[in-house]
Design a protein around this motif. Structure first.
Motif, PDB file in Angstrom:
ATOM      1  N   SER A 235     -17.635   0.475  -5.496  1.00 51.43           N
ATOM      2  CA  SER A 235     -16.281   0.599  -4.607  1.00 51.43           C
ATOM      3  C   SER A 235     -16.088   2.087  -4.060  1.00 51.43           C
ATOM      4  CB  SER A 235     -14.962  -0.304  -4.992  1.00 51.43           C
ATOM      5  OG  SER A 235     -14.814   0.490  -6.604  1.00 51.43           O
ATOM      6  N   THR A 236     -16.363   3.059  -5.046  1.00 51.32           N
ATOM      7  CA  THR A 236     -15.805   4.261  -4.564  1.00 51.32           C
ATOM      8  C   THR A 236     -16.685   5.006  -3.636  1.00 51.32           C
ATOM      9  OG1 THR A 236     -17.462   5.324  -6.522  1.00 51.32           O
ATOM     10  CG2 THR A 236     -15.152   4.779  -7.170  1.00 51.32           C
ATOM     11  N   PHE A 237     -17.654   4.307  -3.058  1.00 55.69           N
ATOM     12  CA  PHE A 237     -18.528   4.782  -2.087  1.00 55.69           C
ATOM     13  C   PHE A 237     -18.225   4.303  -0.662  1.00 55.69           C
ATOM     14  CE2 PHE A 237     -21.305   4.760  -5.454  1.00 55.69           C
ATOM     15  CZ  PHE A 237     -21.772   6.395  -5.680  1.00 55.69           C
ATOM     16  N   GLY A 238     -17.155   3.654  -0.689  1.00 56.42           N
ATOM     17  CA  GLY A 238     -16.674   3.000   0.474  1.00 56.42           C
ATOM     18  C   GLY A 238     -16.147   3.882   1.319  1.00 56.42           C
ATOM     19  N   GLU A 239     -15.900   3.944   2.738  1.00 52.92           N
ATOM     20  CA  GLU A 239     -15.322   4.699   3.821  1.00 52.92           C
ATOM     21  C   GLU A 239     -14.808   4.004   4.846  1.00 52.92           C
ATOM     22  OE1 GLU A 239     -18.258   7.229   5.854  1.00 52.92           O
ATOM     23  OE2 GLU A 239     -19.463   7.076   3.892  1.00 52.92           O
ATOM     24  N   VAL A 240     -13.378   4.487   5.131  1.00 49.44           N
ATOM     25  CA  VAL A 240     -12.472   3.580   6.128  1.00 49.44           C
ATOM     26  C   VAL A 240     -11.995   4.582   7.011  1.00 49.44           C
ATOM     27  CG1 VAL A 240     -10.841   1.962   6.553  1.00 49.44           C
ATOM     28  CG2 VAL A 240     -11.982   1.514   4.529  1.00 49.44           C
ATOM     29  N   TYR A 241     -12.261   4.806   8.385  1.00 49.57           N
ATOM     30  CA  TYR A 241     -11.579   5.424   9.337  1.00 49.57           C
ATOM     31  C   TYR A 241     -11.239   4.680  10.588  1.00 49.57           C
ATOM     32  CZ  TYR A 241     -14.305   8.741   6.455  1.00 49.57           C
ATOM     33  OH  TYR A 241     -14.778   9.553   5.305  1.00 49.57           O
ATOM     34  N   GLU A 242     -10.105   5.144  11.098  1.00 54.59           N
ATOM     35  CA  GLU A 242      -9.580   4.455  12.245  1.00 54.59           C
ATOM     36  C   GLU A 242     -10.301   4.645  13.542  1.00 54.59           C
ATOM     37  OE1 GLU A 242      -5.533   5.279  12.960  1.00 54.59           O
ATOM     38  OE2 GLU A 242      -4.804   4.485  10.906  1.00 54.59           O
ATOM     39  N   TRP A 243     -10.502   3.850  14.148  1.00 58.98           N
ATOM     40  CA  TRP A 243     -11.679   3.808  15.362  1.00 58.98           C
ATOM     41  C   TRP A 243     -11.325   3.262  16.438  1.00 58.98           C
ATOM     42  CZ3 TRP A 243     -16.694   0.669  15.447  1.00 58.98           C
ATOM     43  CH2 TRP A 243     -17.578   1.065  16.369  1.00 58.98           C
ATOM     44  N   ILE A 244     -10.982   2.155  16.530  1.00 59.03           N
ATOM     45  CA  ILE A 244     -10.423   1.643  17.920  1.00 59.03           C
ATOM     46  C   ILE A 244      -9.334   0.555  17.765  1.00 59.03           C
ATOM     47  CG2 ILE A 244     -11.184   0.049  19.861  1.00 59.03           C
ATOM     48  CD1 ILE A 244     -13.948   0.627  19.457  1.00 59.03           C
ATOM     49  N   GLN A 245      -8.214   0.779  18.393  1.00 54.53           N
ATOM     50  CA  GLN A 245      -6.960   0.204  18.197  1.00 54.53           C
ATOM     51  C   GLN A 245      -6.627  -0.676  19.692  1.00 54.53           C
ATOM     52  OE1 GLN A 245      -4.585  -0.136  15.559  1.00 54.53           O
ATOM     53  NE2 GLN A 245      -4.148  -1.943  16.941  1.00 54.53           N
ATOM     54  N   ILE A 246      -6.512  -2.015  19.460  1.00 55.45           N
ATOM     55  CA  ILE A 246      -6.378  -2.917  20.783  1.00 55.45           C
ATOM     56  C   ILE A 246      -4.915  -3.459  20.337  1.00 55.45           C
ATOM     57  CG2 ILE A 246      -6.971  -4.794  22.002  1.00 55.45           C
ATOM     58  CD1 ILE A 246      -9.743  -4.603  20.820  1.00 55.45           C
ATOM     59  N   GLY A 247      -3.707  -2.796  21.417  1.00 54.81           N
ATOM     60  CA  GLY A 247      -2.370  -3.186  20.839  1.00 54.81           C
ATOM     61  C   GLY A 247      -1.814  -2.324  19.835  1.00 54.81           C
ATOM     62  N   ASN A 248      -0.629  -2.917  19.406  1.00 50.91           N
ATOM     63  CA  ASN A 248       0.110  -2.052  18.383  1.00 50.91           C
ATOM     64  C   ASN A 248       0.807  -2.943  17.362  1.00 50.91           C
ATOM     65  OD1 ASN A 248       1.095   0.484  17.368  1.00 50.91           O
ATOM     66  ND2 ASN A 248       2.832   0.351  18.606  1.00 50.91           N
ATOM     67  N   PHE A 249       0.000  -3.697  16.715  1.00 51.34           N
ATOM     68  CA  PHE A 249       0.646  -4.495  15.796  1.00 51.34           C
ATOM     69  C   PHE A 249       0.281  -4.076  14.329  1.00 51.34           C
ATOM     70  CE2 PHE A 249      -0.951  -6.599  19.420  1.00 51.34           C
ATOM     71  CZ  PHE A 249       0.300  -7.632  19.999  1.00 51.34           C
ATOM     72  N   GLU A 250       1.512  -3.693  13.584  1.00 51.13           N
ATOM     73  CA  GLU A 250       1.328  -3.182  12.054  1.00 51.13           C
ATOM     74  C   GLU A 250       1.734  -4.588  11.273  1.00 51.13           C
ATOM     75  OE1 GLU A 250       0.322  -0.095  11.445  1.00 51.13           O
ATOM     76  OE2 GLU A 250       0.230   0.634  13.300  1.00 51.13           O
ATOM     77  N   LEU A 251       0.611  -5.266  11.307  1.00 52.41           N
ATOM     78  CA  LEU A 251       0.686  -6.512  10.511  1.00 52.41           C
ATOM     79  C   LEU A 251      -0.271  -6.668   9.392  1.00 52.41           C
ATOM     80  CD1 LEU A 251       2.088  -8.922  13.114  1.00 52.41           C
ATOM     81  CD2 LEU A 251       3.432  -7.920  11.466  1.00 52.41           C
ATOM     82  N   TYR A 252       0.123  -7.446   8.131  1.00 56.23           N
ATOM     83  CA  TYR A 252      -0.939  -7.731   7.189  1.00 56.23           C
ATOM     84  C   TYR A 252      -1.891  -6.902   6.615  1.00 56.23           C
ATOM     85  CZ  TYR A 252       0.595 -12.401   9.069  1.00 56.23           C
ATOM     86  OH  TYR A 252       1.725 -13.227   9.197  1.00 56.23           O
TER      87      TYR A 252
END
Length: 508
Positions: free
Chosen positions: A61-78
């Motif tokens: 799990s330490t090798f995982g990568e997450v970067y923001e890429w494409i946002q459709i709308g502006n919903f900050e949920l879940y």
């Protein structure tokens, strides 16, 4: 190196070779082939580093990568952004095994590419682009990214078949593109529906939403039974084309016969496994209830694949066609193992994914050697190889023994576990399928013994046995086949967490 970008570096490292080749004169054959080979060593090294760190106790799990890429709308949920597509990579035991398999087979296939006769620069640039797509498929952690890498494999394969293949190469290339394009279209429809209904393409989060372990009732309407079945069957067809499942297989026969052996090593050894990977990761992972309900049909499809491929392999007079139908037959073992819905069967199916990747790569490498020497793989025109090419004949016999499931080789482990799992749950279907195992021995021994110990043809008395460079792939592949066969824990250890996750999802 920063560990957080290790997976990205693994996937895109072949770009280094593509860039170098782009600036090289296209007439420098030896230099281009050397650069092409060396460019496959970098991802192999990175995959090896990840595996060694895993063995030393580092959590995958330490090798995982997450970067923001494409946002459709502006919903900050879940716990994250709704209707957002992130650049997400990750690795578990199953994907780690397939990443290692991909880098190993790609490196050895680059050695097999020494027999490419023309336009070496374009060939290796497409070869390395194909490797990027294959690596990305196994590391992607969201469906959109998975689909992009999945599509990336189609383009270079089309040109590698159509440009560097044999007599009927254009027909094979278009057949490949049409069948896989239809499968991709179905997969895209499934992905769009899932994204539109849930607002996420993250595979883990989709699993939680679809399986009711994530509280989304206020914003996401529950999926109806009909829609779930429609999406599941869509995945089955999309990945069934890739595997392939009968009757979605005819394109694969053309590719195995018409594509260069080095490319068939990648196709049979890696690309077919994307179908199995998709069925396991998305079929069983996202729709476990439907997967369980469909298990009997899946078992029947597996037996049909197994018997159909085995019986048709028996009547072929060309060794390429024997191996092509053999691949169809062996993919049936994957379906049989998955249909068992128990730990032995699922582990056998995953073992078969890796084992067949190694065995088919070895056999098609040897096919390339035979074609380069004799310009044919017809059983009627080959005979007595043991007298003129004893080393090649020996490796050919060893590869065939592995394919038919000789104890002490990887094929035995995967077939034994898959059938053990199915005999526990569906003994009648398993007994019928066991006929295919018997037929495997029949058609492989018929073909190989005819070539190795048949009557010596007058026109093949003066040929060279294995060249020095050709020793590397056969030794490495056969060594790995024996290693897994003698010490299965080298593979079952990393896979255990994946098997447990699948069993938990299907209620095992």
């Amino acid at each position: 190196m920063n560990q957080s970008i290790l997976l990205s570096f693994l996937i895109f490292s072949p770009l280094v070779g593509i860039l170098i080749l782009g600036f090289m004169p296209k007439a420098q054959e030896k230099t281009i082939k050397l650069v092409g080979f060396l460019s496959t060593l970098l991802p192999l090294l990175v995959a090896g580093i990840i595996y060694v760190q895993y063995l030393s106790g580092k959590a995958l799990s330490t090798f995982g990568e997450v970067y923001e890429w494409i946002q459709i709308g502006n919903f900050e949920l879940y716990k994250g952004r709704l209707f957002a597509i992130d650049y997400e990579l990750g690795v578990d035991g199953f994907s780690l095994a397939l990443l290692l398999l991909t880098t190993i087979v790609a490196t050895l296939a680059s050695i097999a590419s020494i027999n490419i006769k023309k336009e070496w620069k374009g060939y290796f640039m497409l070869f390395l682009l194909l490797e990027i797509g294959m690596l990305g498929v196994f590391a992607a952690e969201n469906l959109i990214l998975f689909f992009l890498f999945f599509e990336l494999t189609l383009i270079p394969m089309f040109f590698l078949i159509g440009k560097w293949g044999y007599f009927d190469k254009e027909k094979a290339a278009y057949s490949y593109l049409i069948y896989n394009g239809i499968g991709s279209a179905i997969l895209l429809i499934v992905i769009i529906i899932l994204f539109a209904r849930t607002g996420t393409s993250n595979i883990a989060l989709l699993g939680e939403i679809l399986n009711g372990t994530y509280d989304t009732e206020q914003i996401i309407k529950p999926f109806s039974s009909e829609l779930r079945w429609g999406l599941f069957l869509g995945l089955l067809i999309a990945f069934g084309v890739k595997l392939p499942i009968f009757p979605l297989h005819s394109w694969m026969l053309r590719v195995h016969v018409q594509a260069p052996p080095s490319i068939v090593m990648l196709h049979s050894g890696i690309l077919l496994k994307i179908g199995a990977f998709g069925l396991i990761r998305f079929g069983a992972g996202l729709f476990p209830e439907e997967f369980v309900a469909f298990s009997v049909v899946l078992a029947v499809l597996g037996v049909v694949n197994l018997l159909y491929g085995a019986f048709l392999a028996f009547i072929q007079d060309d060794f390429k066609m024997v191996l092509a139908y053999s691949s169809i037959s062996h993919m049936g073992i994957i379906l049989i193992g998955l249909a068992a819905l128990n730990e032995a069967g699922i582990q056998g199916a995953i073992f078969q994914v890796v084992s067949h990747g190694l065995i088919s790569a070895l056999l098609f490498f040897l096919v390339g050697i035979l074609y380069e020497r004799f310009e044919t793989t017809s059983l009627a025109r080959l005979g007595g190889l043991a007298k003129v090419m004893p080393i090649t004949a020996g490796f050919l016999l060893a590869g065939s023994m592995a394919s038919l499931g000789l104890p002490g080789m990887s094929g035995f482990v995967s077939e034994f576990m898959a059938f053990l799992g199915l005999f526990k749950e569906m003994p009648v279907i398993a007994a019928i399928g066991a006929i295919g195992i018997i037929m495997t021995a029949v058609y492989l021994l018929r073909a190989v013994l005819n070539m190795t110990f048949g009557s010596l043809k007058e026109d093949i008395k003066e040929v060279n046995d294995l060249k020095k460079v050709e020793w590397v792939p056969v030794i490495v592949l056969l060594g790995l086949i024996i290693l897994i066969g003698v010490y299965p824990n080298v593979l079952s250890g990393p896979l255990q967490s994946t098997v447990e996750t699948i069993m938990l999802g299907i209620g095992g």
